[in-house]
Design an enzyme around this catalytic site. Sequence first.
Site, short mmCIF file in Angstrom:
data_model
loop_
_atom_site.label_atom_id
_atom_site.label_comp_id
_atom_site.label_asym_id
_atom_site.label_seq_id
_atom_site.Cartn_x
_atom_site.Cartn_y
_atom_site.Cartn_z
CE LYS A 10 -1.97 6.15 -4.22
NZ LYS A 10 -3.01 5.56 -5.12
CE1 TYR A 50 0.85 3.80 -8.62
CE2 TYR A 50 1.50 6.10 -8.61
CZ TYR A 50 0.90 5.02 -7.99
OH TYR A 50 0.36 5.16 -6.73
CG ASN A 113 -6.62 5.12 -4.16
OD1 ASN A 113 -5.66 5.87 -4.19
ND2 ASN A 113 -6.63 3.93 -4.72
CG HIS A 116 1.49 2.81 -3.38
ND1 HIS A 116 1.08 2.24 -4.57
CD2 HIS A 116 2.64 2.19 -3.02
CE1 HIS A 116 1.97 1.31 -4.91
NE2 HIS A 116 2.92 1.25 -3.98
CD GLU A 127 5.68 -0.36 -5.18
OE1 GLU A 127 4.94 -0.67 -6.13
OE2 GLU A 127 5.26 -0.25 -4.00
#
Length: 143
Positions: A10, A50, A113, A116, A127
């Site tokens: 990310k 998302y 975080n 993914h 995805e």
Amino acid sequence: MNDKTLAIIKPDAVNDKKAGEIITMISQAGFKIKAMRLVKLTKESAEGFYEIHKGKAFFEELIDYMTSGPCIPIALEKENAVEDYRKLIGATDPAKAAEGTIRKLFARNIQFNAVHGSDSDENAKKEISYFFSGKELLEIYPG
Ligand code: IDP
Ligand code: MG
């Protein structure tokens, strides 16, 4: 079948110059990189990716976060890929992530975080198809 997952390094981790270390950890854990790109998500593409979180309290800040800079989607292959990769990254909230996991090492908090990971084989395929297409996708999912 069922041996693929989608990882994303990310924007926070790319910005923190942790992409190399994270790719090393993924490789050393036995995952094979089938395809990888660097992309800066548009608002529309982040919202599409998302979609399942639309309407949640954190949705807008998640979209701002994921469009804040380039990220690195990676299609991975390994036996039991989805579960094993989720184990490697640790819990969504790094405060709850096990020692030695990618999120424990590189995430700042539950939002920023670092990585993914797909949560099911079905979503892994969706995805991966979100970021890879054509010949590249055929090489990931032959036949
Ligand atoms: P996951 O990435 O571990 O599968 P999800 O629940 O699918 O976790 O949430 C997607 C992403 O949304 C998380 O990785 C994180 O970046 C962000 N997120 C999840 N829960 C929160 C929250 O409570 N506050 C802010 N951001 C959150
Ligand atoms: Mg998720």
